[in-house]
Design an enzyme around this catalytic site. Structure first.
Site, mmCIF file in Angstrom:
data_model
loop_
_atom_site.group_PDB
_atom_site.id
_atom_site.type_symbol
_atom_site.label_atom_id
_atom_site.label_comp_id
_atom_site.label_asym_id
_atom_site.label_seq_id
_atom_site.Cartn_x
_atom_site.Cartn_y
_atom_site.Cartn_z
ATOM 1 N NE ARG A 1 103.401 -63.200 -17.738
ATOM 2 C CZ ARG A 1 103.879 -63.695 -16.595
ATOM 3 N NH1 ARG A 1 103.964 -64.992 -16.414
ATOM 4 N NH2 ARG A 1 104.266 -62.883 -15.632
ATOM 5 C CE1 TYR B 1 96.231 -65.927 -19.686
ATOM 6 C CE2 TYR B 1 96.403 -65.036 -17.480
ATOM 7 C CZ TYR B 1 96.922 -65.206 -18.736
ATOM 8 O OH TYR B 1 98.146 -64.672 -19.043
ATOM 9 C CD GLU C 1 102.972 -76.511 -18.860
ATOM 10 O OE1 GLU C 1 102.685 -75.366 -18.531
ATOM 11 O OE2 GLU C 1 103.877 -77.190 -18.314
ATOM 12 C CD GLN D 1 93.232 -73.684 -12.762
ATOM 13 O OE1 GLN D 1 93.082 -74.873 -12.527
ATOM 14 N NE2 GLN D 1 94.360 -73.192 -13.248
ATOM 15 C CG ASN E 1 94.954 -69.453 -13.616
ATOM 16 O OD1 ASN E 1 94.752 -69.858 -12.488
ATOM 17 N ND2 ASN E 1 95.136 -70.257 -14.645
ATOM 18 C CG HIS F 1 101.867 -71.357 -22.214
ATOM 19 N ND1 HIS F 1 101.810 -70.183 -21.512
ATOM 20 C CD2 HIS F 1 103.191 -71.640 -22.344
ATOM 21 C CE1 HIS F 1 103.033 -69.776 -21.210
ATOM 22 N NE2 HIS F 1 103.882 -70.632 -21.714
ATOM 23 C CG HIS G 1 96.380 -67.520 -24.870
ATOM 24 N ND1 HIS G 1 96.890 -67.165 -23.634
ATOM 25 C CD2 HIS G 1 95.771 -66.424 -25.363
ATOM 26 C CE1 HIS G 1 96.583 -65.896 -23.395
ATOM 27 N NE2 HIS G 1 95.909 -65.425 -24.429
ATOM 28 N NE ARG H 1 76.400 -44.651 -9.447
ATOM 29 C CZ ARG H 1 75.622 -45.726 -9.350
ATOM 30 N NH1 ARG H 1 75.498 -46.344 -8.194
ATOM 31 N NH2 ARG H 1 74.994 -46.188 -10.395
#
Length: 183
Positions: free
Chosen positions: A59, A132, A143, A46, A48, A62, A119, A23
């Site tokens: 990207r 994430y 931030e 959280q 994302n 951060h 990251h 399958r």
């Protein structure tokens, strides 16, 4: 799950073990007891999901400053990316060093990113999707970021940059007075 420590202390590549039959396959992407055995005791608060369309897009890089420094678990579920972390921990012997690994829908690997790391990633195929998990809620006032091409760090991105936000392209360089994050 197989946890392989990277050259940056506390960061792990996580190999998953899919169970396959006619399958398709089934794979466990998180197991609280397995993560506890390697030292992860935080809860994921959280999750994302991102889509990046163009090959060569970047990207990052951060992070969140204490007291909202976060642990991340990053997994590519569509496409292929070069995922990168930079150790920004003040007390770390690998402060300022980076590590990169290929994450893809095919290899099903994940990267466990401790507190105190920046990251980011570069897409190696089009239409990449990442999931994430975060141990802290996003706190815009805490931030932080560093520039993806900071010569002091020297990340060796595999492709020319084809797309990057103005914000990510203009993050600050590490300055000599930056002595690291206290996490």
């Amino acid at each position: 799950m197989i946890f392989t420590e990277t050259p940056l202390s506390g960061a792990y590549l996580v190999a998953l073990s899919p169970h396959s039959d006619d399958r398709g396959w089934f794979v466990r992407t998180y197991d609280k007891a397995a993560f506890a055995q390697m030292g992860h005791m935080a809860d994921w608060v959280q999750m994302n999901h991102s889509l990046t369309r163009q090959v060569g897009a970047i990207r990052g890089m951060h992070f969140q400053h204490p007291p909202h420094a976060e642990i991340k678990l990053v997994r590519c579920i569509a496409g292929k990316v070069f995922d990168v972390i930079v150790d920004l921990r003040a007390s770390s012997p690998t402060f300022g060093q980076w590590f990169g690994a290929e994450l893809s829908a095919t290899n099903q690997a994940a990267l466990y990113v401790p507190k105190g790391f920046a990251h980011g990633f570069q897409t190696l195929t089009s239409d990449c999707q990442l999931i994430y998990c975060h141990s802290e809620y996003y706190a815009p006032e805490h931030e932080g970021a560093i520039r993806f091409n900071d010569p002091k760090i020297g990340i060796d991105w595999p492709l020319p940059v084809t797309d990057i936000s103005a914000r990510d392209a203009n993050h600050p360089l590490l300055i000599p007075s930056f002595t690291g994050l206290l996490v």
